[in-house]
Scaffold this motif. Structure first.
Motif, mmCIF file in Angstrom:
data_model
loop_
_atom_site.group_PDB
_atom_site.id
_atom_site.type_symbol
_atom_site.label_atom_id
_atom_site.label_comp_id
_atom_site.label_asym_id
_atom_site.label_seq_id
_atom_site.Cartn_x
_atom_site.Cartn_y
_atom_site.Cartn_z
ATOM 1 N N LEU A 103 0.832 -1.203 0.000
ATOM 2 C CA LEU A 103 0.000 0.000 0.000
ATOM 3 C C LEU A 103 0.871 1.259 0.000
ATOM 4 C CD1 LEU A 103 -2.797 1.271 0.113
ATOM 5 C CD2 LEU A 103 -2.720 1.055 2.606
ATOM 6 N N VAL A 104 1.936 1.241 0.794
ATOM 7 C CA VAL A 104 2.857 2.373 0.825
ATOM 8 C C VAL A 104 3.561 2.520 -0.519
ATOM 9 C CG1 VAL A 104 4.910 3.341 1.938
ATOM 10 C CG2 VAL A 104 3.179 2.186 3.311
ATOM 11 N N LEU A 105 3.966 1.399 -1.109
ATOM 12 C CA LEU A 105 4.637 1.453 -2.411
ATOM 13 C C LEU A 105 3.705 1.972 -3.495
ATOM 14 C CD1 LEU A 105 6.649 -1.893 -2.254
ATOM 15 C CD2 LEU A 105 7.576 0.430 -2.159
ATOM 16 N N ALA A 106 2.429 1.631 -3.403
ATOM 17 C CA ALA A 106 1.467 2.173 -4.367
ATOM 18 C C ALA A 106 1.402 3.694 -4.264
ATOM 19 C CB ALA A 106 0.090 1.560 -4.128
ATOM 20 N N LEU A 107 1.432 4.195 -3.036
ATOM 21 C CA LEU A 107 1.388 5.644 -2.826
ATOM 22 C C LEU A 107 2.671 6.308 -3.319
ATOM 23 C CD1 LEU A 107 -0.103 8.071 -1.618
ATOM 24 C CD2 LEU A 107 0.944 7.516 0.583
ATOM 25 N N THR A 108 3.817 5.729 -3.002
ATOM 26 C CA THR A 108 5.074 6.309 -3.468
ATOM 27 C C THR A 108 5.205 6.197 -4.983
ATOM 28 O OG1 THR A 108 6.228 4.209 -3.017
ATOM 29 C CG2 THR A 108 6.268 5.888 -1.293
ATOM 30 N N HIS A 158 5.929 11.504 -0.666
ATOM 31 C CA HIS A 158 6.745 10.463 -1.291
ATOM 32 C C HIS A 158 7.881 10.016 -0.367
ATOM 33 C CE1 HIS A 158 8.556 8.334 -4.737
ATOM 34 N NE2 HIS A 158 9.714 8.784 -4.303
ATOM 35 N N ARG A 159 8.468 10.945 0.341
ATOM 36 C CA ARG A 159 9.681 10.639 1.107
ATOM 37 C C ARG A 159 9.395 10.185 2.528
ATOM 38 N NH1 ARG A 159 13.191 15.945 -0.826
ATOM 39 N NH2 ARG A 159 13.516 15.266 -2.998
ATOM 40 N N TRP A 160 8.418 10.817 3.185
ATOM 41 C CA TRP A 160 8.155 10.426 4.579
ATOM 42 C C TRP A 160 6.680 10.465 4.933
ATOM 43 C CZ3 TRP A 160 12.157 14.147 3.750
ATOM 44 C CH2 TRP A 160 11.732 15.466 3.669
ATOM 45 N N LEU A 161 5.815 10.322 3.943
ATOM 46 C CA LEU A 161 4.381 10.099 4.156
ATOM 47 C C LEU A 161 3.711 11.211 4.953
ATOM 48 C CD1 LEU A 161 4.575 6.293 5.060
ATOM 49 C CD2 LEU A 161 4.234 7.327 2.803
ATOM 50 N N LEU A 162 4.278 12.414 4.914
ATOM 51 C CA LEU A 162 3.736 13.577 5.624
ATOM 52 C C LEU A 162 3.728 13.400 7.137
ATOM 53 C CD1 LEU A 162 0.673 14.542 3.365
ATOM 54 C CD2 LEU A 162 2.952 15.559 3.364
ATOM 55 N N LEU A 163 4.498 12.450 7.631
ATOM 56 C CA LEU A 163 4.537 12.223 9.079
ATOM 57 C C LEU A 163 5.437 13.248 9.756
ATOM 58 C CD1 LEU A 163 4.731 8.325 9.234
ATOM 59 C CD2 LEU A 163 2.742 9.799 9.579
ATOM 60 N N PRO A 164 5.211 13.538 11.044
ATOM 61 C CA PRO A 164 6.031 14.529 11.754
ATOM 62 C C PRO A 164 7.499 14.118 11.773
ATOM 63 C CG PRO A 164 4.045 13.989 12.998
ATOM 64 C CD PRO A 164 4.109 13.013 11.865
ATOM 65 N N GLY A 165 8.368 15.112 11.834
ATOM 66 C CA GLY A 165 9.798 14.848 11.888
ATOM 67 C C GLY A 165 10.475 14.882 10.543
ATOM 68 N N GLU A 166 9.695 14.876 9.477
ATOM 69 C CA GLU A 166 10.225 14.895 8.116
ATOM 70 C C GLU A 166 11.306 13.817 7.960
ATOM 71 O OE1 GLU A 166 11.396 18.923 7.289
ATOM 72 O OE2 GLU A 166 9.316 19.555 7.016
ATOM 73 N N GLY A 167 12.486 14.200 7.488
ATOM 74 C CA GLY A 167 13.531 13.213 7.225
ATOM 75 C C GLY A 167 14.107 12.566 8.462
ATOM 76 N N LYS A 168 13.801 13.091 9.642
ATOM 77 C CA LYS A 168 14.320 12.520 10.883
ATOM 78 C C LYS A 168 13.256 11.771 11.670
ATOM 79 C CE LYS A 168 17.820 16.155 11.340
ATOM 80 N NZ LYS A 168 18.369 17.229 12.223
ATOM 81 N N GLY A 169 12.058 11.653 11.107
ATOM 82 C CA GLY A 169 10.972 10.986 11.809
ATOM 83 C C GLY A 169 10.733 9.574 11.327
ATOM 84 N N TRP A 170 9.576 9.037 11.728
ATOM 85 C CA TRP A 170 9.234 7.658 11.397
ATOM 86 C C TRP A 170 8.869 7.492 9.925
ATOM 87 C CZ3 TRP A 170 10.125 3.380 13.962
ATOM 88 C CH2 TRP A 170 10.343 3.453 15.342
ATOM 89 N N ILE A 180 9.744 4.271 7.604
ATOM 90 C CA ILE A 180 8.724 3.429 6.974
ATOM 91 C C ILE A 180 8.968 3.313 5.475
ATOM 92 C CG2 ILE A 180 6.262 3.252 6.446
ATOM 93 C CD1 ILE A 180 5.732 4.579 9.165
ATOM 94 N N THR A 181 9.215 4.440 4.807
ATOM 95 C CA THR A 181 9.442 4.369 3.358
ATOM 96 C C THR A 181 10.720 3.618 3.031
ATOM 97 O OG1 THR A 181 10.489 6.573 3.440
ATOM 98 C CG2 THR A 181 8.146 6.470 2.864
ATOM 99 N N GLY A 182 11.744 3.751 3.891
ATOM 100 C CA GLY A 182 12.960 2.974 3.673
ATOM 101 C C GLY A 182 12.715 1.485 3.812
#
Length: 398
Positions: free
Chosen positions: A25-30, A136-148, A152-154
């Motif tokens: 599901l995440v890959l479909a979104l990315t 695309h990079r961090w699913l709009l979650l808090p913390g941006e590149g330093k968050g969860w 998850i995308t990795g």
């Protein structure tokens, strides 16, 4: 050759569908966001076509970078220009990007007339694509590149590699010929049709997804980037003396605001040398802050998607380094243009289109995989019901 009922095949099969229902599901979104980002420049150019060109610019000499930045800042108080994107075409507008404000936000970039510095308006769709990139990079979650979100995308990118490996193993051509392996049979009924479409499309697109995943991990894990850089380019060269100075300052940097003793600007000196010795279709000049040791210019040669980089001393405007893609080894070109590899542009426009279509196909893989899972569960329930009904019928006849 793997057996159809081997324990390894059973484990991989369950892992494949379990990851498909979660990471899929995440890959479909990315995939959807990545396909949109593949042509971000073209979409943005179309949306800003009335601001990207200036009339009669060829009859007026362009301003120097320092003068252009100063005029833009005078029209937009409180903003500091951090980078200027300048075109080799005199009728193309300049793009000014700004440093972060005190609240940590980054103002929207603007178009400006390169001849007189007049601001033509903000870049349309900039906020939209910023949201797409964050999704695309961090699913709009808090913390941006330093968050969860980045974690998850990795992890889902690693799952994509597992999809490719397990899918290849599960359908290795032992019982089927190459025609079945490479050509979908949509005439088959039910689950067989969906399996054929899912498996054959995955086989054809496997190289594309492998390159996308391996290059995507470049931004997911620092250890991966360090290892990939070492493999592609070898050990990192020692830092320059200016870069080793405490705080990033030049060893004897006592010239404020990039001004040399004669009053000329180091930025303008560097830009003049760059324009005199190189032909660039597009160049992004990073204006150094007060503690910067170098002025960086990233540029593209005409008819090339590969990025070059030239740096100059922030005090004097003297050239420090010049990295040209055409003169670099293949590994260095890949490392310096990893984003273009990820988008397929590194390999040319037709391959970039293939990468975009493959990204758009990721939701299709999730949909067909989910359909196969549902059909398999229904078939399993029917088998269980049939086995339970047979003893009851036998006892009734007895």
């Amino acid at each position: 050759m793997p057996s159809a009922f081997s324990p390894a095949r059973t484990v991989l099969f369950r892992l494949h569908w379990a990851l498909g229902l979660t990471a899929g599901l995440v890959l479909a979104l990315t995939g959807l966001t990545g396909a949109l980002m593949s042509y971000e420049e073209a979409i943005t150019a179309f949306a800003n076509r009335d601001r990207m060109q200036v009339s009669a610019a060829q009859d007026r000499p362009p301003l120097t970078p320092s003068a252009l930045a100063a005029r833009i800042e005078a029209q937009l108080p409180g903003r500091r220009v951090s980078a200027l994107t300048l075109s080799g075409d005199p009728v193309q507008s300049a793009v000014a990007r700004f440093a972060r404000d005190r609240a940590g936000g980054r103002p929207s970039p603007v178009y400006a007339d390169p001849a007189d510095g007049s601001v033509l308006g903000p870049v349309r769709l900039e906020a939209f694509f910023a949201t797409v990139r964050a999704l695309h990079r961090w699913l709009l979650l808090p913390g941006e590149g330093k968050g969860w979100g980045r974690t998850i995308t990795g992890a889902c990118t690693l799952a994509l590699l597992l999809f490719l490996g397990s899918g290849l193993y599960l359908r290795w051509p032992g019982r089927h010929g190459w025609r079945v392996w490479l050509r979908p049979n949509l005439a088959r009924p039910g689950r067989a049709r969906w399996w054929s479409l899912h498996a054959v499309a995955g086989t054809w697109l496997l190289p594309v997804y492998a390159v996308s995943a391996l290059s995507g991990l470049w931004w997911s894990y620092e250890w991966y980037r360090a290892g990939a850089t070492w493999l592609l380019t070898g050990p990192a060269p020692p830092a320059r003396a200016a870069e080793r100075a405490p705080g990033g300052k030049p060893p004897d940097g006592n010239i404020a605001d990039g001004k040399m003793p004669d009053g000329t600007s180091a930025i303008d000196t560097a830009w003049a040398e760059f324009r005199a010795t190189r032909t660039a279709s597009l160049a992004t000049l990073t204006l150094p802050g007060p503690d910067a040791a170098a002025i960086r210019i990233r540029w593209y040669a005409p008819d090339s998607n590969l990025r070059n980089e030239t740096t100059y001393d922030a005090r004097t405007g003297v050239r420090l380094s010049d990295k040209r893609a055409a003169d670099s080894a293949l590994g260095a070109r890949i490392a310096d243009n990893m984003l273009e590899v990820h988008r397929g542009r590194f390999f040319g426009a037709p391959v970039a289109l293939l990468f975009c279509l493959a990204a758009l196909a990721l939701p299709g893989f999730f949909a067909t995989g989910l359909t196969l899972y549902v059909l398999r569960r229904r078939a399993g329930r029917r088998r269980v019901t049939g086995r339970a009904s047979r003893p009851a019928e036998a006892s009734a006849r007895g």
